[in-house]
Design an enzyme around this catalytic site. Structure first.
Site, PDB file in Angstrom:
ATOM      1  N   SER A  90     -62.600  37.001 -30.737  1.00  0.00           N
ATOM      2  CA  SER A  90     -62.136  38.182 -31.363  1.00  0.00           C
ATOM      3  C   SER A  90     -62.050  38.444 -32.603  1.00  0.00           C
ATOM      4  O   SER A  90     -62.042  39.284 -33.467  1.00  0.00           O
ATOM      5  CB  SER A  90     -60.683  38.739 -30.533  1.00  0.00           C
ATOM      6  OG  SER A  90     -59.930  37.693 -30.686  1.00  0.00           O
TER       7      SER A  90
ATOM      8  N   ASP B  10     -62.791  29.166 -28.094  1.00  0.00           N
ATOM      9  CA  ASP B  10     -63.498  30.284 -27.590  1.00  0.00           C
ATOM     10  C   ASP B  10     -65.130  29.926 -27.853  1.00  0.00           C
ATOM     11  O   ASP B  10     -65.410  29.549 -29.118  1.00  0.00           O
ATOM     12  CB  ASP B  10     -63.511  31.640 -28.091  1.00  0.00           C
ATOM     13  CG  ASP B  10     -63.461  32.557 -26.905  1.00  0.00           C
ATOM     14  OD1 ASP B  10     -63.832  32.209 -25.930  1.00  0.00           O
ATOM     15  OD2 ASP B  10     -62.890  33.763 -27.185  1.00  0.00           O
TER      16      ASP B  10
ATOM     17  N   LYS C 121     -63.093  27.895 -23.447  1.00  0.00           N
ATOM     18  CA  LYS C 121     -63.161  29.301 -22.830  1.00  0.00           C
ATOM     19  C   LYS C 121     -64.737  29.689 -23.029  1.00  0.00           C
ATOM     20  O   LYS C 121     -65.137  29.836 -24.136  1.00  0.00           O
ATOM     21  CB  LYS C 121     -62.267  30.269 -23.336  1.00  0.00           C
ATOM     22  CG  LYS C 121     -62.223  31.480 -22.344  1.00  0.00           C
ATOM     23  CD  LYS C 121     -60.992  32.289 -22.739  1.00  0.00           C
ATOM     24  CE  LYS C 121     -61.244  33.230 -24.051  1.00  0.00           C
ATOM     25  NZ  LYS C 121     -62.405  33.965 -23.886  1.00  0.00           N
TER      26      LYS C 121
ATOM     27  N   GLU D 257     -67.113  33.107 -21.009  1.00  0.00           N
ATOM     28  CA  GLU D 257     -67.134  34.249 -20.324  1.00  0.00           C
ATOM     29  C   GLU D 257     -68.263  34.216 -19.286  1.00  0.00           C
ATOM     30  O   GLU D 257     -69.213  33.562 -19.336  1.00  0.00           O
ATOM     31  CB  GLU D 257     -67.537  35.370 -21.276  1.00  0.00           C
ATOM     32  CG  GLU D 257     -66.286  35.640 -22.215  1.00  0.00           C
ATOM     33  CD  GLU D 257     -66.520  36.944 -23.248  1.00  0.00           C
ATOM     34  OE1 GLU D 257     -67.445  37.642 -22.750  1.00  0.00           O
ATOM     35  OE2 GLU D 257     -65.867  37.280 -24.153  1.00  0.00           O
TER      36      GLU D 257
ATOM     37  N   GLU E 167     -59.312  40.162 -17.766  1.00  0.00           N
ATOM     38  CA  GLU E 167     -58.876  40.959 -18.855  1.00  0.00           C
ATOM     39  C   GLU E 167     -59.504  42.291 -18.308  1.00  0.00           C
ATOM     40  O   GLU E 167     -60.063  42.539 -17.666  1.00  0.00           O
ATOM     41  CB  GLU E 167     -59.865  40.911 -20.217  1.00  0.00           C
ATOM     42  CG  GLU E 167     -59.812  41.749 -21.206  1.00  0.00           C
ATOM     43  CD  GLU E 167     -60.308  41.495 -22.543  1.00  0.00           C
ATOM     44  OE1 GLU E 167     -60.301  42.551 -23.657  1.00  0.00           O
ATOM     45  OE2 GLU E 167     -60.875  40.487 -22.741  1.00  0.00           O
TER      46      GLU E 167
END
Length: 263
Positions: free
Chosen positions: A45, A83, A112, A114, A181
């Site tokens: 982010s 991330d 992490k 996705e 999320e």
């Protein structure tokens, strides 16, 4: 001494909520850790909140390594969750391991990624070789164009089943935690009940093992459009540190997220 996986699992088993904060630099990481956060996420982010892009996609692995190094230098106890940026792990399990190893060398203690069942081979490859892995399901910002925007996921029965099945696949592959999320609170509850590992929610309701917010959102620094799940903890707070302490206390007590911050 850094918090380890066994300590996170013990917190979860004891029913104590886990507090996670996302930040990108040493100074903010010190405040987050001192406020009581067990986990600090160095999120991609940063592409939107620090670099000014309109998505996370332009963030490179070098950017992630740099910011992970900064956060790691400012912390002593918290888990540093690095991330993996878009394009740094999707090609093959070997690519995922190479990228994850760079984040670990920079100071991350967990990485992490996705994605659901498609990422299970990468998770297994990394986890079996010493890299703790956290999954990320629901609204996955790196897939924003595939999803058609920053939209709530898991709203139908079939969609909810798919996201929970994805979580089970990641857990079987060795994932030690899931970030979930922007899903209905009921989906968060069902996922946590289906897994033995902690689920950390960001807009996933109060029934998961812990919560995460982005520091720039919760301190009202970012002036862009904020999601429904974002609470401004600076309201009534005499300082940034006080706001972070209040966030951690509300996570621990279960006061956050209250219904107005849930889907």
């Amino acid at each position: 001494m850094r918090i380890g996986l066994s300590q996170l699992q013990s917190l979860h088993a004891a029913g104590e909520k886990i507090a996670m904060i996302c930040c990108y630099d040493s100074a903010m990481a010190i405040l987050a850790e001192d406020a009581g956060a067990e986990i600090i996420l160095v999120g991609d982010s940063l592409g939107m909140l620090v670099q000014g892009h309109d998505s996370t996609l332009p963030v490179s692995l070098d950017h992630a390594v740099y910011h992970t190094t900064c956060v790691a230098r400012g912390t002593r106890k918290a888990v540093v969750l690095g991330d993996l940026p878009f394009g740094s792990y999707q090609v093959s399990p070997e690519q995922a391991f190479e990228s994850g190893a760079k984040l670990m060398a920079a100071g991350a203690t967990m990485v992490k990624l996705e994605g659901g069942a498609a990422m299970a081979p990468a998770v297994e490859f990394m986890a079996s070789r010493g890299i703790p892995v956290c999954g990320h399901l629901g609204l996955t910002p790196q897939s924003v164009f595939t999803l058609g925007g920053f939209k709530v996921q898991g709203k139908t029965e079939d969609a909810a089943k798919r996201v929970i099945d994805d979580a089970k696949a990641l857990e079987r592959s060795g994932a030690c935690m899931i970030v979930l999320e922007a899903v209905p609170a009921e989906v968060g509850r069902q996922m946590q009940e289906a897994l033995s590992i902690p689920v950390i929610g960001i807009g996933a309701g109060p029934h998961v093992a812990g919560q995460i917010l982005l520091m720039y959102d919760m301190l009202d620094i970012y002036r862009g459009r904020k999601a429904k799940f974002v609470k401004n903890f600076m309201v009534g707070a005499p300082s940034i540190f006080a706001a972070l302490e209040t966030y951690v206390k509300e996570v621990k007590s279960g006061a956050f997220p209250s219904p107005e911050y849930c889907y």
